[in-house]
Design a protein around this motif. Structure first.
Motif, short mmCIF file in Angstrom:
data_model
loop_
_atom_site.label_atom_id
_atom_site.label_comp_id
_atom_site.label_asym_id
_atom_site.label_seq_id
_atom_site.Cartn_x
_atom_site.Cartn_y
_atom_site.Cartn_z
N ALA A 128 0.86 -1.18 0.00
CA ALA A 128 0.00 0.00 0.00
C ALA A 128 0.89 1.23 0.00
O ALA A 128 2.07 1.14 0.32
N HIS B 282 -11.22 -5.99 11.94
CA HIS B 282 -9.84 -5.52 11.85
C HIS B 282 -9.61 -4.74 10.58
O HIS B 282 -8.90 -3.76 10.54
N VAL B 283 -10.15 -5.25 9.50
CA VAL B 283 -9.90 -4.62 8.21
C VAL B 283 -10.75 -3.39 8.04
O VAL B 283 -10.27 -2.32 7.71
N LYS C 146 -12.06 -10.67 12.56
CA LYS C 146 -11.10 -10.42 11.49
C LYS C 146 -11.60 -9.34 10.54
O LYS C 146 -10.86 -8.45 10.14
N ILE C 147 -12.85 -9.44 10.16
CA ILE C 147 -13.38 -8.43 9.23
C ILE C 147 -13.34 -7.06 9.88
O ILE C 147 -12.98 -6.08 9.25
N ASN D 187 -21.64 -14.01 10.94
CA ASN D 187 -20.70 -15.10 10.96
C ASN D 187 -19.76 -14.93 12.15
O ASN D 187 -18.93 -14.04 12.17
N ASP E 83 -14.95 -11.51 1.64
CA ASP E 83 -14.21 -10.60 2.51
C ASP E 83 -13.30 -9.70 1.69
O ASP E 83 -13.12 -8.53 1.99
N TYR F 13 -11.12 1.35 7.04
CA TYR F 13 -11.58 1.78 5.73
C TYR F 13 -12.95 2.41 5.71
O TYR F 13 -13.22 3.29 4.91
N ARG G 61 -4.83 -3.07 1.01
CA ARG G 61 -4.28 -4.01 1.97
C ARG G 61 -5.43 -4.75 2.65
O ARG G 61 -6.42 -4.15 3.04
N TYR G 62 -5.29 -6.05 2.72
CA TYR G 62 -6.35 -6.86 3.33
C TYR G 62 -5.97 -7.22 4.75
O TYR G 62 -4.88 -6.87 5.21
N ASP G 63 -6.79 -7.92 5.44
CA ASP G 63 -6.45 -8.20 6.83
C ASP G 63 -5.31 -9.21 6.92
O ASP G 63 -4.92 -9.83 5.94
N ASP G 64 -4.75 -9.34 8.10
CA ASP G 64 -3.50 -10.09 8.25
C ASP G 64 -3.59 -11.50 7.70
O ASP G 64 -2.66 -11.98 7.06
N ASP G 65 -4.70 -12.16 7.95
CA ASP G 65 -4.84 -13.54 7.49
C ASP G 65 -4.82 -13.62 5.97
O ASP G 65 -4.18 -14.49 5.38
N GLU H 203 -3.61 -11.35 3.94
CA GLU H 203 -2.27 -10.97 3.48
C GLU H 203 -1.32 -12.17 3.58
O GLU H 203 -0.50 -12.40 2.71
N LYS H 204 -1.45 -12.92 4.66
CA LYS H 204 -0.59 -14.09 4.85
C LYS H 204 -0.87 -15.12 3.76
O LYS H 204 0.05 -15.70 3.18
N LYS I 101 -17.15 -16.50 13.39
CA LYS I 101 -15.70 -16.59 13.29
C LYS I 101 -15.11 -15.40 12.55
O LYS I 101 -14.07 -14.89 12.88
N ASP I 102 -15.84 -14.98 11.53
CA ASP I 102 -15.35 -13.90 10.69
C ASP I 102 -15.26 -12.56 11.40
O ASP I 102 -14.41 -11.75 11.11
N THR J 15 -9.25 -20.55 8.36
CA THR J 15 -10.45 -20.95 9.09
C THR J 15 -11.29 -19.74 9.51
O THR J 15 -12.49 -19.85 9.70
N ASP J 16 -10.62 -18.58 9.65
CA ASP J 16 -11.38 -17.39 10.04
C ASP J 16 -12.13 -16.77 8.87
O ASP J 16 -12.92 -15.85 9.04
N HIS J 17 -11.83 -17.23 7.68
CA HIS J 17 -12.48 -16.65 6.50
C HIS J 17 -13.13 -17.74 5.65
O HIS J 17 -12.61 -18.09 4.59
N PRO J 18 -14.24 -18.25 6.09
CA PRO J 18 -14.88 -19.30 5.28
C PRO J 18 -15.31 -18.75 3.92
O PRO J 18 -15.43 -19.49 2.96
N ASN K 174 1.17 -7.16 11.75
CA ASN K 174 1.91 -7.70 10.62
C ASN K 174 2.36 -6.58 9.70
O ASN K 174 1.82 -6.35 8.64
#
Lengths: 199, 624
Positions: free
Chosen positions: A2, A100-101, A97-98, A91, B232, A105, B170-174, B176-177, A93-94, B224-227, A37
């Motif tokens: 980025a 976070h992103v 993480k979502i 969801n 996403d 934004y 830029r996407y989330d860490d997972d 990106e990994k 689990k998601d 696993t966090d992103h089915p 990261n």
């Protein structure tokens, strides 16, 4: 890769969030590096910029929030939680993480609307039953499949957006969203839920 | 001289063709990629010491290869060596344009953003800080107005700057990994990160750029966090686009009164008025084509006849007959091309640019859907009233081959100008206008039964209605003219020569006097139709040249047709000669678009259906 400016902003927000969430007041820069990261260079630069008023550095390796920093961290955290809360509905689990992103934004307006979403989750009426010419907010879209999903998204139709029905036609609805008029099939419109903007 | 190949990319209705016009004028070449049906327009421009080839792609919302349009754009992007892309963005809804812009930047294609409709946006209280957008994305951002040529020179200059590193989402860490894990597996010239992303987005076409396809499944299973990782990714990309748009946009709320635009839509999209106006416009197009078409056709035909007779050739030599028939075919071609095809595209192009066409499509969708066709089929069906051959080609606006073939099959019932001429000139002339109208009605019934039957036995999932309705604008005459010419080119280069050849073949057959031989094997058909045996000649030769049918009927039965045929027979003749793929040129076009087998199959089936229907129709009518 980025643009540098942007990564730096993200890293700064992330540091504030980690400090805000943290049970301990002081957190080592090392542990922050392991959690975010991004290259060390960015983290050092972010720390350097945050030090101008938002954080305090102790013994060169630990950081903590200033009063003003605490407030900023709260904002970041709030944004994070709002989004997380919304997506948890969809969801489990998601969600984290979502969040976070998106926290980096999504705009303030959308955040405000998402807040509404978490209060009115699952509420609202199918788009076609919503009143004509009234401002509404999309609360939910149950996307049929990824192909249609991306098309809908790329046309600007997504949860949290303001929408106004300009006319109902027998085969669907015509809405105004983001200054554009779009005709939507009645079967798709059934999968979009809307609440009154004022609620 | 340096050479650059630049792609023009943008959403539908973003002003791409106007921009191309402003850049190079109407000198463009239309081409299409094998296996696809959507066209790509090319044009060249010299700017100082650089030759720039512009490749104009169809309007799309994202580059994820879900529709034919997207496939074409993707092919242009990745299979041709392009030096850069001009992304045409809409200032009135920037974030939507940015979504695709971010995808282009992810593909590491050097890009320039041309910001269109800046004035429109300002009227709505939206101001875009294009300098800030430039610094955020690190690509040139140039406000343009193709009508006044604002920003055009600047845009041309900006194309020559190379080597930038621009913004990448830029996407989330997972994620990106996951990208980092897949990237080393990427091979070929495309950017590794981009390949990784596309494979994560379930684009199976990109699997071939991976050394080990199994890797993608392994990485996805690890997420696993992103089915639903693909979703996403697009949410993040849209979020990024909306954030950037918000950063550079300033909105001053302006009093929203019900503007003229809204009022027009209140009528045009009204549940009763909308379809009525659409239907009336359809009839108006039809009327204008028929009236002006007949007028121009008569003038052109007269002119050719004078030319032919002034050549003063001996009519008896084979060469002369072939030449004369060939020229007649050519004249027929020109006299169809000019009024029916060019005029039609001129009308449709104006409707499109004004913004009316999309409203008509929405209204027509209701009706067409019940026949298993998408709303866009409105365009080829309307063109079919002019000439079937270019109409078959114009089914390319539909997104799948199946839909295209289904729409093409309806041309057996949509009478082209030549068939209308038979119905009016033979049935109407000898049997009266009521009889002619009942032939039209029979065609509609036959077509409806066919369409419903096809729908029932071959269900296809057509795309749901999801159509942007652009604001009403003044059309740009130059633009409409250029577009009509581009669309007509095919007809000029393919159909007109075919018509000339058809004429020559007829000339030879006629010369060899085998027309009489044709009658006998067809007698079961003529007796099924309840017609005299001789009518087999105009019926069969009509397939070579529909315009010859009326004249031939007179030459086999004599000019007293009203006394040799009953009105029921005239009606049956009209129906039998109008249903079916009408002529050899239309057949040629079908072969070109759908392959030999399908084309022959459809032609045979539709003609058989037409004969069956005509035979049944007169039997049923004669009961009463």
């Amino acid at each position: 890769m980025a643009a540098e400016l942007d990564i730096l902003e993200i890293v700064k927000e992330d540091i504030l969030r980690i400090l805000g969430e943290g049970k301990k007041e002081e957190i080592s820069i090392e542990s922050i590096k392991s959690e975010i990261n991004a290259s060390d260079l960015f983290i050092s630069k972010a720390v350097e910029e945050l030090e101008r008023g938002l954080i305090i550095i102790h013994h060169d390796s630990f950081i903590s929030l200033t009063k003003k920093g605490e407030e900023n961290a709260k904002d970041v955290l709030k944004k994070h939680l709002v989004i997380e809360d919304y997506f948890r509905e969809k969801n489990k689990k998601d969600a984290h993480k979502i969040a976070h992103v998106l926290e980096h934004y999504v705009s303030k307006e959308v955040i405000d609307n998402i807040k509404k979403l978490s209060t009115f989750k699952g509420e609202g009426v199918p788009l076609r039953e919503f009143e004509i010419d009234k401002e509404g907010v999309i609360t939910d879209i149950t996307f049929p499949d990824y192909g249609v999903f991306e098309r809908i998204i790329s046309m600007g139709i997504l949860p949290g957006e303001k929408v106004r029905i300009t006319s109902k036609i027998p085969n669907g609805v015509v809405v105004e969203i983001k200054n554009k008029k779009i005709a939507i099939d009645k079967n798709l419109a059934r999968k979009i839920r809307v609440i009154d903007e004022k609620t | 001289m340096k050479k650059l190949k630049i792609l023009l990319i943008g959403q539908p209705n973003v002003g791409k063709s106007s921009l191309l016009n402003a850049l190079v004028g109407p000198k463009v070449v239309v081409s299409n990629y094998p296996g696809t049906t959507v066209e790509v327009t090319r044009a060249e421009k010299r700017s100082n010491d650089t030759k720039i080839e512009f490749v104009d792609t169809p309007g799309i919302y994202s580059i994820s290869d879900r529709s034919e349009e997207e496939k074409v754009t993707e092919k242009a992007l990745f299979e041709e060596k392009v030096d850069g892309a001009v992304i045409i963005a809409d200032a009135t809804s920037l974030e939507r344009s940015l979504y695709m812009a971010l995808q282009i930047l992810e593909a590491e294609i050097p890009a320039v953003i041309a910001l269109n409709f800046v004035e429109d946006a300002e009227k709505k209280g939206i101001k875009i800080d294009h300098e800030k957008l430039r610094s955020l994305l690190n690509v040139p951002v140039i406000p343009i107005n193709p009508l006044t040529k604002m920003g055009i020179d600047e845009l041309l200059d900006s194309l020559k700057i190379e080597g930038r590193k621009s913004f990448i989402v830029r996407y989330d860490d997972d994620i990106e990994k996951a990208i980092d894990e897949i990237s080393p597996e990427a091979k070929g010239k495309l950017p590794k990160r981009f390949i990784a992303l596309r494979t994560l987005e379930d684009d199976e076409d990109f699997y071939r750029y991976l050394r080990d396809e199994g890797k993608i499944k392994k990485v996805k299973d690890g997420l696993t966090d992103h089915p639903k990782v693909a979703e996403d990714i697009s949410i993040t990309r849209y979020g990024t686009a909306s954030l950037i748009a918000e950063k550079v946009t300033q909105i001053t709320p302006i009093e929203k009164k019900k503007r003229l635009q809204e009022r027009i839509d209140d009528v045009l999209l009204h549940r009763t008025w909308g379809p009525i106006i659409t239907g009336l416009s359809f009839l108006a197009i039809f009327g204008i084509l028929l009236y002006l078409g007949n007028f121009m056709q008569a003038a052109l035909m007269g002119w050719t006849e004078t030319l032919l007779s002034s050549l003063g050739m001996v009519q008896d030599s084979i060469l002369a007959v072939v030449l004369i028939q060939g020229l007649t075919g050519l004249a027929a071609g020109v006299s169809i091309a000019l009024p029916y095809v060019f005029l039609f595209y001129l009308l449709i192009g104006s409707l499109e640019d004004v913004g009316l066409l999309s409203r008509f499509i929405v209204n027509a969708e209701r009706f067409l859907k019940s026949m298993g066709l998408p709303g866009k089929a409105f365009i080829p069906l309307a063109l079919g009233l002019g000439c079937t051959a270019p109409a078959i080609r114009s089914t390319r606006v539909l997104s799948t081959k199946k839909e295209q073939f289904r729409a093409a099959s309806l041309f057996a019932f949509v009478p082209c100008s030549s068939r209308i001429a038979i119905i009016m000139g033979v049935v109407g002339f000898y049997g009266g206008i009521k009889l002619a109208l009942s032939v039209f009605a029979t065609l509609s019934v036959a077509g409806l039964i066919w369409a419903l039957g096809v729908k029932k036995f071959g269900h296809i999932e057509s795309e749901p209605l999801l159509l942007e309705l652009p604001p009403y604008r003044k059309p740009l005459i130059k633009n409409v003219l250029a577009k009509s010419w581009i669309r007509m080119k095919d007809f000029v280069y393919i159909v007109i020569p075919l018509l000339a050849i058809g004429g020559m073949v007829y000339g030879i057959l006629d010369m060899m006097e085998i027309t009489g031989v044709i009658v006998r094997p067809f007698s079961p058909i003529t007796s099924w139709l309840g017609l005299p045996d001789e009518t087999a000649i105009p019926l069969t030769f009509g397939f070579l040249q529909k315009d010859l049918v009326g004249g031939m009927l007179v030459s086999v039965l004599g000019s007293e047709i009203s006394s040799t045929l009953t009105s029921l027979q005239i009606y049956t003749f009209g129906v039998a000669s109008s249903i079916g793929i009408p002529c050899i040129i239309a057949l040629g076009m079908l072969i070109r678009e759908f392959g030999f087998k399908r084309a022959i199959g459809l032609t045979m089936a539709s003609i058989a259906y037409g004969l069956l229907f005509a035979g049944l129709a007169w039997r049923i009518i004669s009961i009463f």
